[in-house]
Scaffold this motif. Structure first.
Motif: not given
Length: 181
Positions: A159-164, A43-54
């Motif tokens: 944005a996703f791969t840096t979140q693992g 969940a935290p990684q998902t939110a961070a990735a979509f924040t980066r996409l935004y």
């Protein structure tokens, strides 16, 4: 979701899932808000990735959880992932079998809430034998464009791969829309 994307017998319980709301830029250029259901472990990684996409102004058509609006999957458990793909819906958790391999009855990573699909039209899935979901038309028009994951080095993929999370676009049967852990 109960009775559609989640039913008794799913490999994860509802208590292991989280509802994640994020902002995104629509193809109309407007800010929108959407939601995904994912495993608590990402969940935290998902939110961070979509924040980066935004921040990148990456375009997303729509983002709605897999629930009754999609109907039931005609090929096994879960909500109808094929209907969601036809609507270019960005989604995550759906207690379903691996797409295109439903007869094997092997659960997809989506059934565990550890996979996310983004922009099916712009980032299609090429199954074994060359079948393209949602349609081969979308594979032919890939390129640097809004909402496309163009390469493993692109800022949108990172944005996703840096979140693992790993990107399905690198697989022998590319799934350009797919990220999982």
């Amino acid at each position: 979701m109960v009775g559609y994307s989640w039913t008794a017998g799913c490999p994860v319980g509802r208590s292991q899932l989280r509802y994640v709301r994020v902002n995104f830029w629509g193809f109309d250029g407007r800010r929108s808000r959407g939601a995904l259901v994912v495993n608590a472990s990402i969940a935290p990684q998902t939110a961070a990735a979509f924040t980066r996409l935004y921040g990148l102004q990456f375009r997303i058509r729509q983002m709605k959880p897999m629930d009754s609006r999609w109907g039931r999957n005609p090929k096994g458990p879960g909500a109808d992932d094929y209907a969601a793909m036809r609507a270019d819906n960005t989604s995550a958790f759906n207690c379903r079998y691996v797409g295109g391999q439903e007869s094997s009855k092997a659960y997809s990573k989506h059934a565990y809430g550890t996979a996310i699909d983004v922009n099916d039209f712009e980032n299609p899935y090429v199954a074994a034998g060359g079948t393209v979901y949602p349609d081969s038309y979308f594979l032919r028009r890939r390129g640097p464009a809004p909402g496309v994951f163009s390469s493993s080095g692109s800022a949108a993929v990172r944005a996703f791969t840096t979140q693992g999370l790993r990107w399905g676009g690198l697989w022998s049967e590319p799934d350009y829309q797919h990220f999982d852990r």
